[in-house]
Design a protein around this motif. Structure first.
Motif, PDB file in Angstrom:
ATOM      1  N   LYS A 179       1.033  -1.210  -0.058  1.00 50.18           N
ATOM      2  CA  LYS A 179      -0.165   0.076   0.028  1.00 50.18           C
ATOM      3  C   LYS A 179       0.866   1.288  -0.010  1.00 50.18           C
ATOM      4  O   LYS A 179       0.653   2.279  -0.606  1.00 50.18           O
ATOM      5  N   TYR A 213       1.907   1.800  -3.360  1.00 49.94           N
ATOM      6  CA  TYR A 213       0.656   2.185  -4.157  1.00 49.94           C
ATOM      7  C   TYR A 213       0.165   3.483  -4.044  1.00 49.94           C
ATOM      8  O   TYR A 213       0.018   4.231  -5.123  1.00 49.94           O
ATOM      9  N   ARG A 256      -0.604   2.700 -11.805  1.00 50.41           N
ATOM     10  CA  ARG A 256      -1.423   1.851 -10.888  1.00 50.41           C
ATOM     11  C   ARG A 256      -1.823   0.686 -11.644  1.00 50.41           C
ATOM     12  O   ARG A 256      -2.106  -0.317 -10.797  1.00 50.41           O
ATOM     13  N   TYR A 260       0.603  -2.116 -11.680  1.00 44.82           N
ATOM     14  CA  TYR A 260       0.901  -2.174 -10.131  1.00 44.82           C
ATOM     15  C   TYR A 260      -0.045  -3.271  -9.624  1.00 44.82           C
ATOM     16  O   TYR A 260       0.173  -4.327  -8.895  1.00 44.82           O
TER      17      TYR A 260
END
Length: 383
Positions: free
Chosen positions: A271, A274, A282, A285
């Motif tokens: 997280k 991210y 993203r 990912y």
């Protein structure tokens, strides 16, 4: 300055240097002015294209404790590894070239490490925000998670397993015994970001003598273009680094014992990366999150343990299992996030409203009693 040369180097300082002409002088000044003179300063010029090398050469002419190693650009880990090959000191320190240290740092750290014959001595550090000039600490870099009973006492990871994943990973706030690093073949993973995780756990878990000094010596500069604040495809490295981390946990037979803490640690780091990613990365990912979901046993998070997670980590995790792609994940994550906040603040509002009503009722009762007080006084005097 020949008088600085010592056949008995007490501390070797490894300084990776890459395009830091703006900050390098402050960093070098903090090193050459150390009260401990028996040090060597190993500066690894990692293919700088600005005036960093010229500044190093300027300082080396004035102070022969400075060693310059020039190599092609290979990244932070590559530079640190190159520097480690030239260490002759009894203890080893890692300093980033845009940071600086207090001038009495190595004298105090070396003296204490030598006295206790330590493998690792940890100490707090301070963040310096370049934009605001603010100096501050968090629970992470202040090492507050480690109980004060361990202050200047010897311990190992076994004594702090309850906070193992909350200890600062960075090598810059630690002094290492050089022979210990050699014995365990300590090295940084080259070509990968987030290398501190892969260096911290093998060195910390194998150490027999660790201690903590509560004085802050190190100033860690936060700047826009530093590795820690970029959010490009290099961020994908976190999955390779966490794979290395998991292998270390399993080699030390800690995976089963600390499984739920480890799973939470994985999510926290996934997280962390991210939310710092540029939006264009993203979706890819999330594909990696999906790919590693079962590899990392993330499907085995205990529901009761999940309830104890910080709400942001919890909703991030829950959004993963309910999403099929990056776009859907982004929407679900935000939805669950605001849903939680809405529920939280609604309850907080209701609790506050109920408390205000109770206080108002108490106030009215008090005023009612006080209203009759003058009559009671008159009756007393009449009697």
């Amino acid at each position: 300055m020949g008088d600085f040369i010592s056949s008995n180097v007490k501390v070797s300082v490894v300084v990776p240097v890459y395009n830091v002409e703006k900050y390098l002088r402050k960093s070098l000044d903090s090193l050459i002015n150390q009260t401990l003179k028996d040090i060597e300063i190993i500066c690894v010029n990692d293919g700088s294209t600005d005036n960093s090398l010229a500044i190093l050469e300027e300082y080396a002419l004035k102070d022969n404790r400075i060693k310059i190693i020039t190599k092609e650009n290979g990244g932070l880990s590559s530079a640190r590894n190159a520097g480690m090959k030239h260490i002759t000191g009894e203890y080893t320190s890692f300093i980033d070239s845009d940071d600086w240290v207090e001038t009495d740092a190595f004298e105090l750290l070396f003296r204490f490490s030598k006295l206790k014959d330590l493998d690792i001595l940890m100490f707090p550090f301070k963040f310096y925000d370049e934009d605001t000039s603010e100096v501050y600490q968090t629970q992470y870099n202040s090492l507050e998670v480690i109980d004060s009973k361990f202050n200047e006492e010897i311990f190992t990871y076994i004594d702090v397993k309850d906070v193992l994943f909350k200890i600062a990973h960075s090598p810059v706030n630690k002094l290492y015994k050089t022979s210990y690093l050699n014995d365990i073949n300590a090295h940084f993973e080259e070509g990968l970001n987030y290398e501190d995780i892969a260096f911290f756990f093998p060195t910390f878990l194998n150490a027999k003598k660790v201690s903590i000094c509560r004085k802050s010596f190190y100033f860690y500069r936060i700047r826009d273009k530093s590795i820690s604040t970029t959010g490009d495809e290099g961020s994908y490295d976190i999955f390779k680094i966490l794979t290395i981390f998991l292998n270390v946990m399993k080699e030390k037979d800690l995976f089963k014992e600390l499984k739920q803490d480890i799973l939470m640690y994985l999510i926290v780091n996934i997280k962390f990366v991210y939310i710092r990613l540029n939006e264009q990365y993203r979706n890819d990912y999330f594909k990696l999150i999906s790919e590693y979901y079962e590899k990392f046993d993330l499907n085995q998070v205990d529901k009761e343990c999940l309830k104890k997670w910080h709400f942001d980590d919890r909703v991030f995790y829950e959004a993963i299992s309910k999403s099929n792609n990056g776009v859907e994940f982004e929407l679900r994550y935000k939805m669950l996030y605001y849903e939680f906040l809405s529920y939280h603040y609604e309850n907080l509002y209701n609790d506050t409203k109920s408390e205000n009503e109770r206080l108002l009722n108490d106030l009215n009762q008090l005023q009612s009693k006080n209203a009759d007080f003058p009559n009671k006084i008159k009756n007393i005097f009449k009697k």
